[in-house]
Design a protein around this motif. Structure first.
Motif, short mmCIF file in Angstrom:
data_model
loop_
_atom_site.label_atom_id
_atom_site.label_comp_id
_atom_site.label_asym_id
_atom_site.label_seq_id
_atom_site.Cartn_x
_atom_site.Cartn_y
_atom_site.Cartn_z
N ARG A 80 0.84 -1.20 0.00
CA ARG A 80 0.00 0.00 0.00
C ARG A 80 0.87 1.25 0.00
NH1 ARG A 80 -3.80 -1.95 4.86
NH2 ARG A 80 -1.91 -3.18 5.27
N PHE A 81 0.26 2.37 -0.34
CA PHE A 81 0.96 3.63 -0.51
C PHE A 81 0.45 4.60 0.54
CE2 PHE A 81 3.75 4.97 -3.95
CZ PHE A 81 3.85 6.34 -3.78
N VAL A 82 1.35 5.16 1.37
CA VAL A 82 0.94 6.15 2.35
C VAL A 82 0.57 7.44 1.60
CG1 VAL A 82 1.67 7.58 4.29
CG2 VAL A 82 2.35 5.17 4.17
N GLU A 83 -0.66 7.85 1.75
CA GLU A 83 -1.15 8.99 0.96
C GLU A 83 -0.73 10.34 1.53
OE1 GLU A 83 -2.57 8.69 -1.90
OE2 GLU A 83 -2.79 6.50 -1.84
N ASP A 84 -0.57 10.42 2.86
CA ASP A 84 -0.26 11.70 3.49
C ASP A 84 1.20 11.72 3.93
OD1 ASP A 84 -0.13 14.04 4.89
OD2 ASP A 84 -1.67 13.53 6.37
N GLU A 85 2.03 12.45 3.21
CA GLU A 85 3.45 12.48 3.52
C GLU A 85 3.75 13.16 4.84
OE1 GLU A 85 5.36 16.27 1.31
OE2 GLU A 85 4.20 14.95 0.00
N LEU A 86 2.79 13.92 5.38
CA LEU A 86 2.99 14.63 6.65
C LEU A 86 2.52 13.83 7.86
CD1 LEU A 86 1.92 18.24 5.60
CD2 LEU A 86 4.22 17.26 5.66
N ALA A 87 1.96 12.65 7.62
CA ALA A 87 1.42 11.85 8.72
C ALA A 87 2.54 11.22 9.54
CB ALA A 87 0.50 10.75 8.18
N GLY A 88 2.24 10.98 10.83
CA GLY A 88 3.18 10.32 11.71
C GLY A 88 2.54 9.11 12.36
N GLY A 89 3.26 8.49 13.29
CA GLY A 89 2.73 7.34 14.00
C GLY A 89 2.95 6.03 13.28
N ALA A 90 2.43 4.96 13.90
CA ALA A 90 2.59 3.62 13.34
C ALA A 90 1.65 3.40 12.17
CB ALA A 90 2.32 2.58 14.42
#
Length: 277
Positions: A80-90
């Motif tokens: 899968r592709f992380v959509e939000d480059e500014l997101a944090g956490g696990a």
């Protein structure tokens, strides 16, 4: 050696070879995306409002993602592709691409050279491989878990410095919308390091400081908060280059941690002491 152990060893070797091949192809993808951003680089991009700034940032991101997304998806169709480059956490379990298509995007818009393209494969919340490309210099930093860190194929190693008072250290600015408590904590940590270290560098993006730690050019980097895409590539590079990764208090670092400290082993404990005041 038993047949079962031989089978296990062969499977592990095949898996490692597969990840090594995947890293080479990931590096090709970030280089291709970087060439697109290099073509867009030049004059300062003018903006008068926050909306115009966000539009300019998105235009760079989209130009690079048009290359990265199909290339990385083709390499690992089930990831899968992380959509939000500014997101944090696990992240949820499984395999994820954590990408920053224009790391240091605001520098790109201001015709400053400090920007990059990064792609990191994360498997069950553990970074497996990363590629960081600096289009203006043509340099590509890579790291593979258990396989070391490299700059254009040359092995990297963190510095041998053992005295924080002789060290160059660095941190990165908080986001404009960051919580005030974190902003003030960053300010106090810079003051503490100004008292204890030789030189303190403060700029964005985090990844370019972290590649310098991995290459032994600077001795420590710390940051409070921060997105996965900011920290995962450099954390893997520093770790594979022989550095120590923890939070600012010296505890084990994970994507859930509220801070990151990446340092040469010889100054890590002193840096923890300084940041723990």
């Amino acid at each position: 050696m038993s047949e079962s152990l031989q089978t296990t060893d062969i499977a592990a070797t095949a898996g490692a070879a597969s990840d090594a091949d995947l890293l080479a192809q990931t590096a090709d993808a970030v280089r291709a995306a970087g060439s697109v951003l290099r073509e867009r680089f030049g004059d300062v991009v003018r903006y008068q409002t926050r909306e115009e700034l966000m539009q300019a940032l998105a235009a760079n991101d989209d130009a690079a993602l048009d290359i990265l997304r199909p290339a990385l998806t083709a390499l690992r169709p089930d990831s899968r592709f992380v959509e939000d480059e500014l997101a944090g956490g696990a992240l949820p379990a499984g395999e994820w691409w954590v990408v920053d298509p224009a790391e240091g995007n605001v520098n790109h818009l201001h015709a400053l050279p400090d920007w990059a393209v990064t792609a990191t494969l994360v498997r069950d919340n553990q970074p497996v491989l990363t590629a960081v490309h600096l289009p203006l210099t043509g340099q590509t930093y890579t790291a593979l878990t258990g396989g070391g860190a490299h700059l254009d194929g040359r092995p990297l190693h963190v510095s041998h410095t053992t005295d924080l008072g002789l060290s160059i250290v660095a941190t990165s600015q908080a986001r404009p919308d960051e919580d005030e408590k974190i902003v003030r904590r960053i300010g106090s940590s810079i003051t503490a390091m100004l008292l204890d270290a030789l030189v303190v560098r403060t700029s964005v993006p985090a990844t370019l400081h972290l590649v310098n730690v991995a290459a032994g050019r600077i001795d420590a980097f710390w940051q409070y908060a921060g997105a996965r895409a900011d920290l995962l590539p450099g954390a893997l590079l520093v770790s594979e280059a022989g550095g120590q990764i923890s939070d600012a208090q010296g505890r084990p670092w994970t994507p859930r941690s509220e801070s990151l400290l990446a340092a040469a082993p010889g100054v890590h404990a002193e840096a923890v002491t300084t940041l723990s005041r």
